[in-house]
Design a protein around this motif. Structure first.
Motif, PDB file in Angstrom:
ATOM      1  N   LYS A  55       0.792  -1.236   0.000  1.00  0.00           N
ATOM      2  CA  LYS A  55       0.000   0.000   0.000  1.00  0.00           C
ATOM      3  C   LYS A  55       0.824   1.286   0.000  1.00  0.00           C
ATOM      4  N   ALA A  56       2.089   1.191  -0.403  1.00  0.00           N
ATOM      5  CA  ALA A  56       2.871   2.426  -0.535  1.00  0.00           C
ATOM      6  C   ALA A  56       2.332   3.213  -1.734  1.00  0.00           C
ATOM      7  N   VAL A  57       2.219   4.542  -1.562  1.00  0.00           N
ATOM      8  CA  VAL A  57       1.798   5.381  -2.685  1.00  0.00           C
ATOM      9  C   VAL A  57       3.005   6.052  -3.338  1.00  0.00           C
ATOM     10  N   GLY A  58       4.141   5.989  -2.643  1.00  0.00           N
ATOM     11  CA  GLY A  58       5.350   6.586  -3.196  1.00  0.00           C
ATOM     12  C   GLY A  58       6.493   5.599  -3.130  1.00  0.00           C
ATOM     13  N   PHE A  59       7.386   5.691  -4.112  1.00  0.00           N
ATOM     14  CA  PHE A  59       8.554   4.804  -4.158  1.00  0.00           C
ATOM     15  C   PHE A  59       9.755   5.668  -4.524  1.00  0.00           C
ATOM     16  N   GLU A  86       6.308  -1.485 -15.422  1.00  0.00           N
ATOM     17  CA  GLU A  86       5.964  -2.775 -14.802  1.00  0.00           C
ATOM     18  C   GLU A  86       5.000  -2.653 -13.620  1.00  0.00           C
ATOM     19  N   VAL A  87       5.053  -1.518 -12.931  1.00  0.00           N
ATOM     20  CA  VAL A  87       4.266  -1.388 -11.691  1.00  0.00           C
ATOM     21  C   VAL A  87       3.113  -0.395 -11.882  1.00  0.00           C
ATOM     22  N   GLY A  88       3.314   0.546 -12.775  1.00  0.00           N
ATOM     23  CA  GLY A  88       2.237   1.496 -13.072  1.00  0.00           C
ATOM     24  C   GLY A  88       2.063   2.552 -12.017  1.00  0.00           C
ATOM     25  N   ASP A  89       0.911   2.527 -11.388  1.00  0.00           N
ATOM     26  CA  ASP A  89       0.459   3.650 -10.578  1.00  0.00           C
ATOM     27  C   ASP A  89       1.127   3.716  -9.195  1.00  0.00           C
ATOM     28  N   ILE A  90       2.366   4.157  -9.177  1.00  0.00           N
ATOM     29  CA  ILE A  90       3.023   4.457  -7.900  1.00  0.00           C
ATOM     30  C   ILE A  90       3.843   5.720  -8.169  1.00  0.00           C
ATOM     31  N   SER A  91       3.772   6.666  -7.246  1.00  0.00           N
ATOM     32  CA  SER A  91       4.424   7.953  -7.486  1.00  0.00           C
ATOM     33  C   SER A  91       5.923   7.822  -7.229  1.00  0.00           C
ATOM     34  N   LEU A  92       6.724   8.231  -8.198  1.00  0.00           N
ATOM     35  CA  LEU A  92       8.170   8.059  -8.066  1.00  0.00           C
ATOM     36  C   LEU A  92       8.850   9.316  -7.529  1.00  0.00           C
ATOM     37  N   ILE A  93       9.787   9.084  -6.635  1.00  0.00           N
ATOM     38  CA  ILE A  93      10.551  10.172  -6.041  1.00  0.00           C
ATOM     39  C   ILE A  93      12.026   9.927  -6.375  1.00  0.00           C
ATOM     40  N   GLY A  94      12.681  10.927  -6.925  1.00  0.00           N
ATOM     41  CA  GLY A  94      14.126  10.838  -7.128  1.00  0.00           C
ATOM     42  C   GLY A  94      14.809  11.358  -5.875  1.00  0.00           C
ATOM     43  N   CYS A  95      15.933  10.771  -5.526  1.00  0.00           N
ATOM     44  CA  CYS A  95      16.699  11.264  -4.373  1.00  0.00           C
ATOM     45  C   CYS A  95      18.161  10.993  -4.708  1.00  0.00           C
ATOM     46  N   ASN A  96      18.729  11.923  -5.442  1.00  0.00           N
ATOM     47  CA  ASN A  96      20.012  11.641  -6.078  1.00  0.00           C
ATOM     48  C   ASN A  96      21.009  12.782  -5.886  1.00  0.00           C
ATOM     49  N   GLY A  97      20.829  13.495  -4.796  1.00  0.00           N
ATOM     50  CA  GLY A  97      21.791  14.521  -4.427  1.00  0.00           C
ATOM     51  C   GLY A  97      21.619  15.823  -5.186  1.00  0.00           C
ATOM     52  N   THR A  98      22.684  16.614  -5.146  1.00  0.00           N
ATOM     53  CA  THR A  98      22.693  17.911  -5.829  1.00  0.00           C
ATOM     54  C   THR A  98      22.288  17.730  -7.289  1.00  0.00           C
ATOM     55  N   ALA A  99      21.347  18.550  -7.743  1.00  0.00           N
ATOM     56  CA  ALA A  99      20.897  18.401  -9.135  1.00  0.00           C
ATOM     57  C   ALA A  99      20.545  19.757  -9.720  1.00  0.00           C
TER      58      ALA A  99
END
Ligand code: SF4
Length: 279
Positions: A55-59, A86-99
């Protein structure tokens, strides 16, 4: 009240040349953690499927390192596209430092909707926790996130030796960015790290969450690392104090609770689990 669940995946671990004193992924401290350059895409997709089933809404796709060099950017975008397909409806969050704005726009094109970049601590305490990059650089990345049209998640780590005034300072600095979500971490001690502090008390942690809610009434207040360490099974007190989001499953380098156990507690207490990130 609705509770938003978010899961994180450490897709590139423990190979960072920076010296953030709270971070076991800094190669400088030699902490006993798993280190790998790039996690196989199929494993990232499997984790995202498990997160959605829980039930995670964010990944959140996290890479260690100060910033996104070209190779990492390509890898993050490839991972994002695979999860979306492959997974569809899950909100993606980037966390990759200075950008920079352009890199962030690339991520957006790959399906990433949100970017997490924590200020970590207040401007006045920052010199105590990092000497290899500046607080201003962190703040600027947060501004870049907004300019690129992504939702901003920014928060910090509490319990690293900062004063109460500096906690307030950090929360006000976060508030000045008007983020969508505020990840609040409680410092997790590790013998390899230079910060020698015991975990916060429950009372201190609850005060931080309560104050965050007061200063950021329109943001999601998300309790991330240190929840289990500080609260054990008493963590729902954080929801009463103003948090409305938690990280489920494992953290970057430490174990978390079994998601099914967290879900059972939330359901027993009558909390509604959010179905998507922006409802
Ligand atoms: S830049 Fe990020 S990964 Fe590197 S030491 Fe600092 S917090 Fe850890």
């Amino acid at each position: 009240m609705k509770v938003y669940l978010c899961a994180i995946s450490n897709i590139s671990s423990g190979t960072c040349a920076e010296d953030c004193a709270f971070c076991t992924q800094s190669a400088k401290y030699g902490a006993d953690i798993e280190r790998y350059r790039y996690k196989p895409i199929e494993n990232i997709v499997k984790e995202a499927k498990r997160a959605k089933a829980a039930k995670a809404v964010g990944f959140c796709l996290v890479t260690a390192g100060k910033g996104v060099e070209a190779k990492t950017l390509d890898f993050v975008c490839e991972a994002a596209k695979a999860v979306k397909k492959e997974v569809g409806d899950i909100s993606l969050i980037g966390c990759n430092g200075t950008a920079g704005v352009e890199e962030l726009k690339e991520m957006k094109k790959a399906g990433i909707e949100n970017y997490n970049h924590n200020l970590e601590t207040s401007k006045s305490f920052y010199k105590n926790i990092c000497t290899t990059h500046t607080w201003q650089e962190r703040y600027q990345t947060c501004l870049n996130v907004k300019e690129a049209g992504l939702n901003l998640c920014t928060g910090g780590i509490f319990g690293m030796g900062e004063s109460e005034t500096q906690r307030e300072e950090l929360l006000k600095e976060i508030a000045s960015l008007e983020p969508m979500s505020v990840p609040i971490n409680f410092f997790h001690p590790n013998p390899a790290l230079p910060i020698k502090k015991s975990p916060l008390s429950k009372e201190e942690a609850l005060n931080i969450v309560q104050r965050a809610k007061e200063l950021l009434p329109n943001s999601m207040i998300m309790v991330a690392g240190g929840r289990e360490l500080v609260f054990g099974e008493d963590w729902p007190a954080l929801l009463e104090a103003g948090a409305n989001s938690i990280v489920i499953g494992d953290y970057l380098t430490t174990k978390g609770e079994e998601p099914s156990k967290d879900l059972a507690i939330l359901e027993k207490l009558g909390y509604e689990i959010a179905q998507n990130c922006h409802e």
